[in-house]
Design a protein around this motif. Structure first.
Motif, PDB file in Angstrom:
ATOM      1  N   THR A   1       0.196  -6.727  18.058  1.00 22.74           N
ATOM      2  CA  THR A   1       0.828  -6.780  16.739  1.00 22.74           C
ATOM      3  C   THR A   1      -0.170  -7.268  15.690  1.00 22.74           C
ATOM      4  O   THR A   1      -0.240  -6.723  14.580  1.00 22.74           O
ATOM      5  N   LEU A   2      -0.956  -8.281  16.028  1.00 20.43           N
ATOM      6  CA  LEU A   2      -1.977  -8.777  15.103  1.00 20.43           C
ATOM      7  C   LEU A   2      -3.040  -7.714  14.827  1.00 20.43           C
ATOM      8  O   LEU A   2      -3.516  -7.588  13.697  1.00 20.43           O
ATOM      9  N   ASP A   3      -3.407  -6.961  15.846  1.00 20.25           N
ATOM     10  CA  ASP A   3      -4.395  -5.893  15.667  1.00 20.25           C
ATOM     11  C   ASP A   3      -3.858  -4.840  14.695  1.00 20.25           C
ATOM     12  O   ASP A   3      -4.580  -4.377  13.804  1.00 20.25           O
ATOM     13  N   THR A   4      -2.604  -4.510  14.842  1.00 20.74           N
ATOM     14  CA  THR A   4      -1.971  -3.545  13.933  1.00 20.74           C
ATOM     15  C   THR A   4      -1.923  -4.099  12.511  1.00 20.74           C
ATOM     16  O   THR A   4      -2.219  -3.384  11.546  1.00 20.74           O
ATOM     17  N   GLU A   5      -1.591  -5.374  12.402  1.00 18.90           N
ATOM     18  CA  GLU A   5      -1.558  -6.002  11.075  1.00 18.90           C
ATOM     19  C   GLU A   5      -2.945  -5.979  10.432  1.00 18.90           C
ATOM     20  O   GLU A   5      -3.080  -5.685   9.245  1.00 18.90           O
ATOM     21  N   ARG A   6      -3.971  -6.297  11.212  1.00 20.98           N
ATOM     22  CA  ARG A   6      -5.334  -6.281  10.669  1.00 20.98           C
ATOM     23  C   ARG A   6      -5.681  -4.883  10.160  1.00 20.98           C
ATOM     24  O   ARG A   6      -6.219  -4.727   9.077  1.00 20.98           O
ATOM     25  N   ASN A   7      -5.361  -3.866  10.938  1.00 18.69           N
ATOM     26  CA  ASN A   7      -5.643  -2.491  10.507  1.00 18.69           C
ATOM     27  C   ASN A   7      -4.928  -2.164   9.199  1.00 18.69           C
ATOM     28  O   ASN A   7      -5.509  -1.514   8.317  1.00 18.69           O
ATOM     29  N   GLN A   8      -3.680  -2.596   9.056  1.00 18.22           N
ATOM     30  CA  GLN A   8      -2.939  -2.342   7.821  1.00 18.22           C
ATOM     31  C   GLN A   8      -3.558  -3.088   6.638  1.00 18.22           C
ATOM     32  O   GLN A   8      -3.655  -2.553   5.534  1.00 18.22           O
ATOM     33  N   ARG A   9      -3.998  -4.311   6.885  1.00 17.41           N
ATOM     34  CA  ARG A   9      -4.637  -5.085   5.812  1.00 17.41           C
ATOM     35  C   ARG A   9      -5.994  -4.487   5.439  1.00 17.41           C
ATOM     36  O   ARG A   9      -6.373  -4.487   4.268  1.00 17.41           O
TER      37      ARG A   9
END
Length: 144
Positions: free
Chosen positions: A93-101
């Motif tokens: 989930t954090l990896d996905t958030e980083r990609n979105q940011r």
């Protein structure tokens, strides 16, 4: 008199060499990944900057994102009350958030470069894990 001055010079050279050696060992320890959050965020941000061609403002924004994500990942990894599956899910989930940011900082072309590079790294890691698993299975089967 000459002997003592030669001895002094040799002693100074020896001490200077020891200091250089100690510094060398510290540097090699740092390269093994024993860095703090800021050091890891800086290293990752520098790699990303080189890979996708960031300007200084973008580099700083990416650094801030990486620092935040790394801190949060460390908390998840340290939380031993989570099951392995829960831990992996939260890290994903954090990896996905980083990609979105990252998407908000990169241009479209930079995001494509980043995404391609990230996919390549993940595939390469999966190959390494698979080879390691196969070696382990081979060792276990030859022992039985």
């Amino acid at each position: 008199m000459k002997t003592s001055s030669i001895f002094t010079v040799l002693l100074l050279c020896l001490l200077a060499g020891t200091g250089a050696l100690a510094q060398s060992n510290t540097d090699s320890t740092a390269r093994k990944g024993r860095w703090g959050v800021e050091g890891r965020a800086d290293k990752i941000s520098d790699k990303i900057s080189r890979e996708v061609g960031l300007n200084k403002e973008q580099h700083h924004k990416i650094y801030v994102i990486n620092e935040d994500i790394i801190r949060r990942m460390d908390v998840i990894r340290a939380n031993k009350s989570l099951s392995r599956k829960e831990r992996l899910q939260q890290l994903k989930t954090l990896d996905t958030e980083r990609n979105q940011r990252f998407k908000t900082v990169f241009t479209a072309a930079q995001y494509k470069k980043w995404n391609d590079w990230d996919m390549y790294k993940k595939e390469h890691l999966e190959e390494k894990v698979e080879k390691k698993r196969q070696r382990k299975e081979n060792r276990e089967s030859t022992q039985h």
